[in-house]
Design an enzyme around this catalytic site. Structure first.
Site, short mmCIF file in Angstrom:
data_model
loop_
_atom_site.label_atom_id
_atom_site.label_comp_id
_atom_site.label_asym_id
_atom_site.label_seq_id
_atom_site.Cartn_x
_atom_site.Cartn_y
_atom_site.Cartn_z
N HIS B 260 27.11 32.85 -16.92
CA HIS B 260 28.33 32.00 -15.88
C HIS B 260 27.76 31.97 -14.78
CE1 HIS B 260 31.83 31.44 -13.90
NE2 HIS B 260 32.56 31.25 -14.77
N GLU B 317 34.52 31.56 -22.53
CA GLU B 317 34.43 30.81 -23.51
C GLU B 317 34.34 31.46 -24.81
OE1 GLU B 317 32.93 29.71 -20.51
OE2 GLU B 317 34.56 28.43 -19.78
#
Lengths: 396, 396
Positions: B260, B317
């Site tokens: 990320h 996710e």
């Protein structure tokens, strides 16, 4: 950490583009190196859309091909018409254009992951369908049957034909065509930037163009021409423009359609639109151009008295109002017409974004409460006693 | 003019917010000062939405009021249902959510200028309707009648009930509720930034949230969990995770759901989701958590060999996929579930943007052809001989 917050991103360069160049200091706008004045006078909207999408103005053969591609994509699928039939008649045309743009995607094949191809082909699909959507909704909300596009007509002529069922006079077609050319692209304006932000996550062209329509709707962007029309209607007669302006300024209100963040001198598109509005006024026996001209003059006269040497210029939204109104287009569809032109730019920008993508993900500075412990529901104080009681609508 | 181009806006601070704070270095996420771990464990989604919209966690009475407001807004207008009936059954759920979000506006009163109120009331309208839209489309595309929301159920329980007609077991409700809490806000992520760009033109909350849904759809944002699920399905068994990772890396492909831009250590939401996925796997007798865990371990083992000392972490996710899958939600609806949580943040950000607005309008550097004269159509050379022949998809 000391950080500079730039809430408007003014002066921040977020990307490169080959599509258009806004030179605000000299009042010049070019699409891929062509001056907007040349394009407005000599090229039609289809040629300009071709220029933006393919990188060059089309030859006779290329233009013929491109026109056939557009014609094959203009009609709306029957499922989309059925969806529009379920929309309440008082729905705002810009809202309906946004919904319909999004819904066009349902009738286009998608990949296994749900996304659609982002290509010249889907760009053409959107450019072709926008005027059909606007004209269809225009008729449906008046309780009339939609009229199918005529494959022999241009984008501009088709729109006017689909609204009324009559082929437009050459002056009307030329005026709308020139309007679409003038509005086709304008570098990273807010709606185009919005399309690129959406595309930067990998979202497809239907997602990106839907976001652009959503963003265009605001008063600080494509929503302005309708407000200009309201002013012109309130003024009613050219000689009432000056007292109207004085009254507006006394109430510290803005004159819609005047001034632009990018242009330091007159927006080159305003000059083109002014000439068109003037011609159309003579043809259509309407008064809107005369009132608009009187309003621009009065604004400058009053401004001169307050701040000698300063001038404010009409922007592209200003003469959009008398132009489109003289074509019989109602003011609550003005923003939709802006979209019918700008969709050429949006789709070209989305293709450009896809060609060398980077996720657009800026930072924010957190200015809320410090980290604090959780209070179980029985120990909370509610609205009045809250220690961190800033509502989302009342940020410091 | 020398300008620095920042195509991702990385490090550019575009605004201030009181809503949430992402501290990537320490792996901490807070909403208005509350640690996400506290909220995930103790608060439900309605409390968190209240916190974001009103600035404080609700008392018993406030929560009761807020729940009644949500309940009164959950059902879809019959006109919207009629629109959805006209959508082809193979339409992608995220496309349908985008269209339906846009269409909700048609059934809400608008002002004379066409725009809608941007307020807590319209925020609640959207937060309430999102799960109904997703569950309704889930049934319609399976050829089943939609099930109306139950006013006595929470957001999470209602969604599961409207999908199946059965009230969920407490563990399932809690898992989905916690998922929605974890996803409710994340500072200026791409979809939230998109909503704020749209709102910055003065466009209303329905415009802004439609743009956010459009932006969330991309693979680099909300589209990732479905791709994670594809990986888990391809792997099939935990012991096949390592050869799968080695194969992926040999082909220079990315492992979806890992890493990320903001977090330097593990995303705090990933830990919460992992625990949930683990619990649900036991309850639902599914294997998805075990494969996901094996995949995260294998990724790190292989990375250690290539770059000793380096670690890659699962992001939010990653464990979304086994969690939602264990709840029976098909992978092509994962991004819609993300939206059902994030709509609380989007609406709060739009209200915050409206409270101190400035048009977000960055610059672009023009890198296309110099200004050059116009060639009439008979004198053009077409695709092969064009002097300025860069297509939109092949920018320098």
């Amino acid at each position: 950490m000391s950080t500079v917050v730039n809430p408007g991103l003014e002066g921040v360069v977020v990307g490169e583009t080959v599509l258009s160049n806004v030179e605000g200091e000299v009042g010049r706008l070019t699409y891929r190196g062509y001056d907007i004045h040349d394009l407005a006078e000599h090229a039609n909207f289809e040629e300009v859309a071709h220029l933006l999408l393919f990188g060059h103005l089309p030859t006779h053969d290329e233009l013929g091909d491109f026109n056939r591609r557009l014609a094959s994509r203009r009609a709306l699928p029957s499922g989309l018409l059925a969806m529009l039939h379920a929309v309440p008649r008082d729905a705002w045309p810009m809202d309906v254009l946004r919904t319909a743009t999004s819904a066009v995607a349902h009738f286009v094949p998608h990949r296994p992951d749900g996304s659609h191809e982002t290509s010249v082909d889907t760009a053409v699909d959107l450019i072709a369908k926008f005027p059909t959507i606007v004209a269809t909704w225009d008729r449906m909300r008046r309780g009339l049957e939609p009229i199918a596009p005529d494959p022999k007509l241009t984008t501009a002529a088709n729109f006017l034909y689909m609204r009324t069922g009559e082929k437009p006079i050459p002056e009307a077609e030329k005026a709308l065509d020139t309007y679409l050319v003038l509005l086709a692209d304008h570098s990273y304006n807010a709606s185009t930037f919005s399309a690129r932000v959406t595309a930067s996550t990998g979202a497809d062209i239907y997602c990106a163009v839907t976001a652009a329509v959503a963003t265009l709707a605001g008063d600080l962007h494509g929503g302005a021409p309708a407000k200009v029309m309201t002013m012109l209607e309130e003024i009613g007669l050219p000689e009432k423009a000056e007292p109207y302006v004085r009254d507006l300024l006394a109430r510290h209100e803005k004159i819609m359609g005047m001034g632009h963040r990018e242009y330091k001198i007159r927006d080159p598109r305003a000059a083109q639109l002014e000439q068109m509005a003037k011609n159309l006024t003579e043809k259509s026996h309407t008064k809107w151009y005369l009132i608009a001209r009187a309003l621009e003059d009065a604004s400058n006269k009053v401004l001169q008295e307050a701040k000698p040497g300063k001038r404010i210029y009409a922007n592209v939204e200003f003469y959009t109002a008398p132009t489109l109104s003289s074509l019989g287009i109602p003011s609550d569809e003005f923003t939709c017409m802006f979209a019918c032109g700008r969709v050429a730019g949006w789709t070209a920008h989305v293709l450009e974004q896809f060609s060398h993508n980077r996720l657009i993900r800026p930072q924010a500075t957190y200015v809320g409460p410090e980290v604090h412990p959780y209070e179980p529901i029985g120990k909370r104080h509610g609205q009045n006693g809250a220690t961190n009681g800033k509502s989302a609508g009342a940020n410091n």
